[in-house]
Design an enzyme around this catalytic site. Structure first.
Site, PDB file in Angstrom:
ATOM      1  CB  CYS A  11       5.186  25.577 -72.122  1.00 26.57           C
ATOM      2  SG  CYS A  11       3.999  24.576 -71.197  1.00 26.57           S
ATOM      3  CG  ASN A  14       2.366  23.822 -66.093  1.00 25.35           C
ATOM      4  OD1 ASN A  14       2.012  23.832 -64.919  1.00 25.35           O
ATOM      5  ND2 ASN A  14       3.430  23.155 -66.467  1.00 25.35           N
ATOM      6  CB  CYS A  16       1.835  20.138 -74.193  1.00 27.43           C
ATOM      7  SG  CYS A  16       0.106  19.854 -74.636  1.00 27.43           S
ATOM      8  NE  ARG A  17       4.926  24.196 -75.764  1.00 26.75           N
ATOM      9  CZ  ARG A  17       4.860  25.451 -76.161  1.00 26.75           C
ATOM     10  NH1 ARG A  17       5.728  25.901 -77.042  1.00 26.75           N
ATOM     11  NH2 ARG A  17       3.942  26.269 -75.681  1.00 26.75           N
ATOM     12  CB  SER A  18       6.565  23.440 -68.962  1.00 27.66           C
ATOM     13  OG  SER A  18       5.210  23.662 -68.673  1.00 27.66           O
ATOM     14  CG  ASP A 129       1.663  24.782 -78.543  1.00 23.72           C
ATOM     15  OD1 ASP A 129       1.315  23.653 -78.171  1.00 23.72           O
ATOM     16  OD2 ASP A 129       1.053  25.821 -78.232  1.00 23.72           O
TER      17      ASP A 129
HETATM   18  P1  4NP Z   1       1.781  23.869 -73.775  1.00 24.30           P
HETATM   19  O1  4NP Z   1       0.686  23.623 -74.927  1.00 24.30           O
HETATM   20  O2  4NP Z   1       2.064  25.333 -73.748  1.00 24.30           O
HETATM   21  O3  4NP Z   1       2.937  23.066 -74.254  1.00 24.30           O
HETATM   22  O4  4NP Z   1       1.174  23.354 -72.495  1.00 24.30           O
HETATM   23  C1  4NP Z   1      -0.528  24.341 -74.977  1.00 24.30           C
HETATM   24  C2  4NP Z   1      -1.588  23.901 -74.252  1.00 24.30           C
HETATM   25  C3  4NP Z   1      -2.793  24.589 -74.310  1.00 24.30           C
HETATM   26  C4  4NP Z   1      -2.899  25.725 -75.088  1.00 24.30           C
HETATM   27  C5  4NP Z   1      -1.816  26.179 -75.796  1.00 24.30           C
HETATM   28  C6  4NP Z   1      -0.616  25.479 -75.735  1.00 24.30           C
HETATM   29  N1  4NP Z   1      -4.125  26.411 -75.156  1.00 24.30           N
HETATM   30  O5  4NP Z   1      -4.207  27.379 -75.912  1.00 24.30           O
HETATM   31  O6  4NP Z   1      -5.086  26.059 -74.455  1.00 24.30           O
END
Ligand code: 4NP
Length: 167
Positions: A11, A14, A16-18, A129
């Protein structure tokens, strides 16, 4: 089979989703007794959260659903992951684009797909997201990831004939 099938969830952050995809899939693989046949990891295309544990809201939702993410630490996706993993599963189309951008020799495109191509209810093929939203977003992500990881495992079991006397 000589070596485990290598699966990488990707994702943006790294955190939340992955990580939840890694944790849920790891648990399903363990429950199926297939740990020795499948190597599992996750990464983010961005570097902002490298070394950090998963987002505490994502960890809480996963824990409520019986999945522990606390030992995970974020790392950035690197171009060598393209050669090192058999299945690279992107959480959204932006992640897919960013991964393929690193495939400068156009060698590994066949390994890179959207995770939700395995989802029996794929919607727009993206795991939304949840980072900037409320708790409902994390529950929605968990539900998507849970059913998609189940389908992914069934697909890999069938394709590689895992656990059917192979070692
Ligand atoms: P992820 O979510 O891609 O599912 O881990 C996010 C976590 C942090 C950010 C964006 C998406 N960020 O912009 O910091």
């Amino acid at each position: 089979m000589n070596r485990p099938v290598r699966v990488l969830f990707v994702c943006l952050g790294n955190i939340c989703r992955s990580p939840v995809a890694e944790g849920v899939f790891r648990q399903k693989v363990r429950d199926a007794g297939l740990e020795e046949f499948i190597h599992i990891d996750s990464a983010g295309t961005g570097a902002w959260h490298v070394g950090n544990p998963p987002d505490r809201r994502m960890m809480a939702t996963a824990r409520t659903n019986g999945v522990d993410l606390s030992s995970q630490r974020a790392r950035q996706f690197v171009d060598t992951d393209l050669a090192d993993f058999d299945h690279i599963l992107a959480m959204d189309k932006s992640n897919l684009h960013d991964i393929l951008y690193l495939d400068t020799g156009d060698d590994f495109g066949h390994r890179v797909t959207l995770f939700r191509q395995w989802d029996p209810e794929p919607g727009d093929y993206e795991v939304p997201d949840p980072y900037y939203g409320g708790d409902a977003g994390f529950e929605a992500v968990f539900a998507i990831v849970d059913r998609t990881a189940e389908a992914l495992l069934k697909g890999l079991e069938a394709h590689y004939e895992l656990g059917a006397g192979s070692a």
